[in-house]
Design a protein around this motif. Structure first.
Motif, PDB file in Angstrom:
ATOM      1  N   LEU A   1     -48.065  82.944  61.335  1.00 37.68           N
ATOM      2  CA  LEU A   1     -49.324  83.507  60.846  1.00 37.68           C
ATOM      3  C   LEU A   1     -50.464  83.075  61.769  1.00 37.68           C
ATOM      4  O   LEU A   1     -50.367  82.035  62.432  1.00 37.68           O
ATOM      5  N   PRO A   2     -51.566  83.850  61.799  1.00 37.19           N
ATOM      6  CA  PRO A   2     -52.663  83.544  62.729  1.00 37.19           C
ATOM      7  C   PRO A   2     -53.263  82.156  62.554  1.00 37.19           C
ATOM      8  O   PRO A   2     -53.715  81.553  63.510  1.00 37.19           O
ATOM      9  N   ASP A   3     -53.255  81.608  61.332  1.00 34.21           N
ATOM     10  CA  ASP A   3     -53.928  80.318  61.148  1.00 34.21           C
ATOM     11  C   ASP A   3     -52.988  79.120  61.300  1.00 34.21           C
ATOM     12  O   ASP A   3     -53.349  77.996  60.995  1.00 34.21           O
ATOM     13  N   MET A   4     -51.803  79.356  61.809  1.00 31.72           N
ATOM     14  CA  MET A   4     -50.876  78.249  62.080  1.00 31.72           C
ATOM     15  C   MET A   4     -51.459  77.365  63.192  1.00 31.72           C
ATOM     16  O   MET A   4     -51.837  77.852  64.253  1.00 31.72           O
ATOM     17  N   LEU A   5     -51.532  76.064  62.939  1.00 24.60           N
ATOM     18  CA  LEU A   5     -52.056  75.139  63.948  1.00 24.60           C
ATOM     19  C   LEU A   5     -51.058  74.979  65.095  1.00 24.60           C
ATOM     20  O   LEU A   5     -49.844  74.973  64.867  1.00 24.60           O
ATOM     21  N   LEU A   6     -51.572  74.818  66.304  1.00 24.44           N
ATOM     22  CA  LEU A   6     -50.682  74.618  67.453  1.00 24.44           C
ATOM     23  C   LEU A   6     -49.772  73.414  67.214  1.00 24.44           C
ATOM     24  O   LEU A   6     -48.595  73.426  67.554  1.00 24.44           O
ATOM     25  N   ASN A   7     -50.336  72.395  66.599  1.00 24.39           N
ATOM     26  CA  ASN A   7     -49.569  71.189  66.279  1.00 24.39           C
ATOM     27  C   ASN A   7     -48.294  71.513  65.491  1.00 24.39           C
ATOM     28  O   ASN A   7     -47.270  70.866  65.660  1.00 24.39           O
TER      29      ASN A   7
END
Ligand code: ADP
Ligand code: MG
Length: 399
Positions: free
Chosen positions: A346-352
């Motif tokens: 999803l777009p709001d998934m953190l890179l971490n």
């Protein structure tokens, strides 16, 4: 047209404040003006535009001028000089009646200390703004109930504020403003008094609410994490001056000066930047097209695979040049040669939270919304580059 435009807006506190204007124009600092003239600079020649539907964050340390600036927007504080335009209309030229209308209909304010009436029920608190406007009982109850349900307070209508937690009281404050249905919400440190976990929930919900309702939000905070989490753009203030305006990643990756750099240096980018921040535009083809079109598109754009979507842009799979060529030979349709197993987030998934996925796949990671619509793709290189502090290119066909 921007919904709100601020031009050279200045507020100086003290007697005969206009004395400070020529000094500010000459570039005198807040400190020097205080020493030489005993005037306090609240806001110094701020200029920016806010677009409809944007979450515009004003961030800065305590005393930097945030509250003064936001109160200048609805004239709770009268400017010393400069302009505020709401949809092109000069707010500073409004007569008292026009200003009252503007505050009721167009611009609502949510405060940090919720400002609830202790002896009124939640519903009566939420109705307050409509009651003041003389809206009939039935209609205002309807609107207030709707607003309460938007902030997740169904079932609490008849409670009193002191029966609610801090987070829930803040929701009532928000519902009271939403019941008025203003175009712009001003929120001055609205979440700063809340516990960290509740605060995170509220931030998340505000972003969701905004995407549902498409309100314009001016959000004040002294907290960098909060600003980065919810802001579409951030204006960073120091000593009354706006020192940088940009998207969260512009602020992080291209700080305008040493001050901003110091402000953001301890941020762990992987916990701030999301898939949406680093994604690129993918090359796509619609499933109704045949393998010939797909191959042709790949040749034109110099890529070796394409993302295949349906008419509504929902992601179906990937087709490679080799497979498209094979399909042409076999006389089969695109469906027959698709790779359906595409890694996606999803777009709001953190890179971490994406590291494992990214390192375990050779394909770029597809970014899809909740309806599976393809928004972009993330390639390993742009993640590493962003984390190293480099700007992410706008678009590219790096497949
Ligand atoms: P922030 O909200 O960022 O903490 P403020 O806008 O409250 O900052 O304050 C900006 C500056 O203006 C500060 O130096 C503050 O002392 C001064 N200030 C704010 N309100 C007044 C006032 N009513 N009279 C005099 N000085 C003020
Ligand atoms: Mg303040």
């Amino acid at each position: 047209m921007p919904i709100l435009e601020v031009k050279q807006l200045t507020k100086v506190f003290g007697s005969d404040p206009k004395r400070a204007l020529p000094l500010l124009e000459q570039g005198w600092s807040k400190e020097k003006i205080l020493q030489e003239s005993r005037l306090t600079v609240g806001v110094n020649q701020a200029s920016f535009s806010i677009e409809q539907g944007e979450i515009f964050v004003i961030m800065g340390l305590s005393g930097s001028g945030k509250s003064t600036l936001v109160r200048l927007l609805n004239r709770l504080i009268e400017p010393t000089s400069g302009q505020v335009l709401f949809e092109g209309t000069d707010v500073l030229k409004m007569n008292p009646e026009a200003l009252r209308q503007f505050r009721r209909k167009n611009i609502g304010m949510v405060f940090q200390k919720f400002g609830l009436f202790p002896h009124r029920t939640v519903l009566q608190n939420a109705e307050y703004g409509l009651e003041v406007q003389g809206i009939p009982k039935k209609e205002r109850t309807e609107k207030a109930m709707e607003a309460l349900s938007l902030v997740g307070l169904n079932g609490w209508e008849h409670s009193r504020p002191d029966q609610l937690s801090g987070g829930m009281q803040q929701r009532v404050g928000l519902a009271r403003v939403l019941a008025n249905d203003p175009d712009i919400l001003l929120m001055d440190e609205a979440f700063s008094a809340l516990d960290p976990l509740i605060r995170k929930d509220m931030q998340q919900e505000l972003v969701e609410l905004q995407s549902k309702m498409q309100k314009t939000i001016v959000f004040i905070t002294h907290d960098l994490d909060e600003a980065l989490r919810i802001g579409d753009r951030i204006a960073l203030m120091k000593d009354g001056t706006v020192v940088q305006i940009g998207t969260p990643e512009e602020i992080l990756i291209q700080p305008a000066n040493k001050y901003v750099e110091r402000f953001v240096e301890d941020v762990d980018l992987s916990k701030v930047l999301t898939a949406a921040h680093v994604m690129r535009k993918p090359e796509t083809v619609s499933i109704e097209r045949g393998p010939r079109v797909a191959l042709q598109l790949m040749r034109e754009s110099g890529v070796s695979s394409l993302y295949v979507t349906d008419k509504s842009k929902k992601l179906i799979g990937i087709v490679t040049a080799d497979d498209a060529a094979q399909a042409i030979k076999d006389g089969s349709a695109l469906e027959a040669v698709l790779q359906l197993d595409v890694p996606k987030v999803l777009p709001d998934m953190l890179l971490n939270d994406m590291f494992d996925l990214i390192s375990s796949t050779r394909l770029p990671v597809a970014v899809v919304d909740e309806d599976e619509r393809l928004k972009g793709i993330v390639i390993k290189g742009s993640v590493l580059s962003a984390l190293a502090g480099n700007a992410v290119p706008e678009a590219g066909n790096g497949i």
